[in-house]
Enzyme design. Structure first.
Site, PDB file in Angstrom:
ATOM      1  CG  ASP A  11      -2.050   0.988   1.117  1.00  0.00           C
ATOM      2  OD1 ASP A  11      -2.083   1.738   0.131  1.00  0.00           O
ATOM      3  OD2 ASP A  11      -2.907   1.011   2.019  1.00  0.00           O
ATOM      4  CG  ASP A 105      -3.017   3.683  -3.462  1.00  0.00           C
ATOM      5  OD1 ASP A 105      -4.025   3.076  -3.845  1.00  0.00           O
ATOM      6  OD2 ASP A 105      -2.988   4.359  -2.422  1.00  0.00           O
ATOM      7  CD  GLU A 106      -5.271  -1.371  -0.847  1.00  0.00           C
ATOM      8  OE1 GLU A 106      -5.579  -2.096   0.111  1.00  0.00           O
ATOM      9  OE2 GLU A 106      -5.962  -0.389  -1.204  1.00  0.00           O
TER      10      GLU A 106
END
Length: 517
Positions: A11, A105-106
């Protein structure tokens, strides 16, 4: 549950805000808030400096400004975020064929499937290396969680933030989870959390003590059983490389409620076109068109129409959305509109062209009938009503519509005029945070604009904090620009991870200290 912590969850830390700080040297170490800047805007991401003031994601922007009045407030630059995300996902793809992105983003990574880790030592080595490589390539930090299941790996990365790594050893799950809030478990939102709190259950240990039968009584069989298993640390969900999207949609919230029916329809048509662009970009088609309307009193209506087959024809989607709008009362005002397509497929049905023609013919017939009625009424009262109808047509589509705060779907912001749109350079909207280039001063970014002026700070990702200059909004030497790379010349990691573990060669690279939350 696996016997080794070979599921990794990455993350990125305060991704949008961190990317803006990396791109703008003058903002490093200062509070930064990214999101819609209108009266009804919402915070997308806040930097850790801004979070100290109580600002967080999904907070109304007006509230954020009250909490942190001196923060930098920027409009999202999704082209930059996608570019950085592509770099990160490419690195993850070198570790395993099983990478499950959850957002820009993860992502989850199955390290065992990639043959790069088979025990705690090799998994930790890969996690530390990944953090170093991401920083070298993108200039940003990410937090890593390692565990034997997806649920625990995600919890671990959250506990490791910011810029840390946490590995949960198999067998320690219950001890780790016991003191945590029940809200840490997937599927426990505000409503379920409040329901459990009223029953005297606030931490995970309380759920274990209550037992499965009590949770089933409170929440129902499916939810109660699943929640009890998660409280014990059980999660057998695999990492899935390809997650099929169930729908494609776009929506806009408006600074000022829309009251004019013609404007509402114009916005719906514009959203339908954007939805089809996104649908085609994904190489998909869809069978069901969905219209979403949030009215002035926050009541939300959803209407849908299922077509005879999947389509990616903008005319078909636009006209279906318009038909759905006809059944919705918007007289009190509209604050949000959305258009989506569900029932996705990888092909289109050609005979839908006939459906589009049918729909157009029906619409034309309706318009002709309406025109005839108006003409008859006009002859009856000296043309007054006909004149009113003409004024409505002229002032509707061509009138200036309220500015949209932004698209609520991932990866999009409200439409902005492209360079050269409008009646000249003065017609441009200079959004705070967006990139510009000046013929003399070079690359910079917009700090703000108004009263016919635009203020620009001239700096680049690798430069010292730059100087601020103000120009007329129509200055021909000032042009919109594309974002610059956050790391102009990144280290070449094309051979990474060469000949890594299994557990025989998993040493942590020099300088990579063991991290904790």
């Amino acid at each position: 549950m696996r016997a080794a912590p070979t599921i990794l969850h990455l993350d990125m830390d305060a991704f949008y805000a961190s990317a803006e700080q990396a791109a703008k040297p003058s903002l490093r170490g200062k509070p930064v808030v990214v999101g819609g800047l209108g009266m009804r805007g919402v915070v997308a991401t806040a930097s850790y400096e801004a979070r100290r003031f109580g600002v967080h994601s999904a907070m109304p922007m007006a509230q954020a400004r009250r909490l942190a009045p001196n923060a930098a407030y920027l409009v999202p630059r999704f082209s930059l975020y996608r570019s950085v995300s592509d770099q990160v996902m490419e690195l993850l793809g070198r570790l395993s064929p099983l990478v499950e992105p959850l957002s820009l983003d993860e992502a989850f990574v199955d390290l065992e499937a990639g043959g790069v880790a088979d025990d705690s030592r090799s998994a930790r080595a890969i996690g530390e290396q990944l953090r170093l490589v991401i920083r070298a390539v993108t200039g940003l930090s990410g937090s890593v969680g390692l565990a034997g299941s997806k649920m625990l790996a995600k919890i671990a990365s959250e506990e490791a933030k910011p810029d840390g790594l946490l590995l949960i050893e198999p067998g320690t799950e219950r001890e780790l989870l016991a003191p945590m809030s029940v809200r840490i478990l997937p599927g426990v939102g505000p409503a379920t959390g409040d329901h459990l709190r009223r029953a005297g259950m606030t931490v995970v240990h309380d759920l274990v003590e209550a037992g499965e039968a009590e949770l089933v009584r409170l929440l129902g069989r499916a939810h109660g059983t699943a929640l009890h298993r998660m409280a014990l640390g059980y999660d057998d969900r695999p990492v899935v490389a390809e997650r099929d999207a169930k729908s494609v949609s776009v929506e806009d919230t408006f600074d000022v409620d829309l009251h004019d029916r013609v404007r509402v329809r114009t916005e719906v048509e514009r959203l339908a076109d954007r939805c089809v662009q996104r649908l085609r970009g994904a190489g998909r088609s869809g069978r069901t068109v969905v219209l979403k309307v949030r009215r002035y009193d926050f009541s939300t209506l959803t209407r849908s129409e299922t077509l005879r087959g999947p389509t990616d024809d903008p005319v078909v989607v636009r006209e279906a959305a318009a038909r759905l709008l006809e059944a919705v009362d918007t007289t009190g005002g509209v604050r949000l509109l959305g258009v989506g397509v569900t029932g996705l497929a990888d092909f289109t049905q050609e005979d839908l062209f006939a459906q589009a023609v049918e729909a157009r013919q029906t619409a034309d017939a309706r318009q002709t009938a309406d025109a005839n009625l108006a003409a008859d009424a006009g002859r009856a009262d000296d043309g007054t009503q006909a004149a009113d109808a003409e004024r409505t047509t002229v002032n509707g589509p061509d009138a200036e519509a309220p500015v949209a705060v932004g698209d609520r779907t991932p990866g999009h912001v409200a439409d902005e005029p492209a360079p050269g749109d409008g009646d000249g350079v003065s017609a441009r909207r200079w959004s705070a945070g967006h990139d510009v280039r000046h013929a003399v001063h070079g690359h910079g970014w917009v700090q703000g604009s108004g009263v016919g002026r635009v203020t620009v700070r001239f700096e680049e990702p690798g430069s010292p904090p730059g100087r601020v200059r103000t120009f007329r909004v129509g200055d021909p030497q000032l042009q919109p620009s594309d974002p610059l790379p956050l790391v102009p010349e990144p280290v070449d990691y094309s051979s990474w991870p060469a000949s890594l573990p299994k557990s025989l060669s998993g040493a942590v690279p020099e300088g990579a200290a063991e991290s904790s939350p």
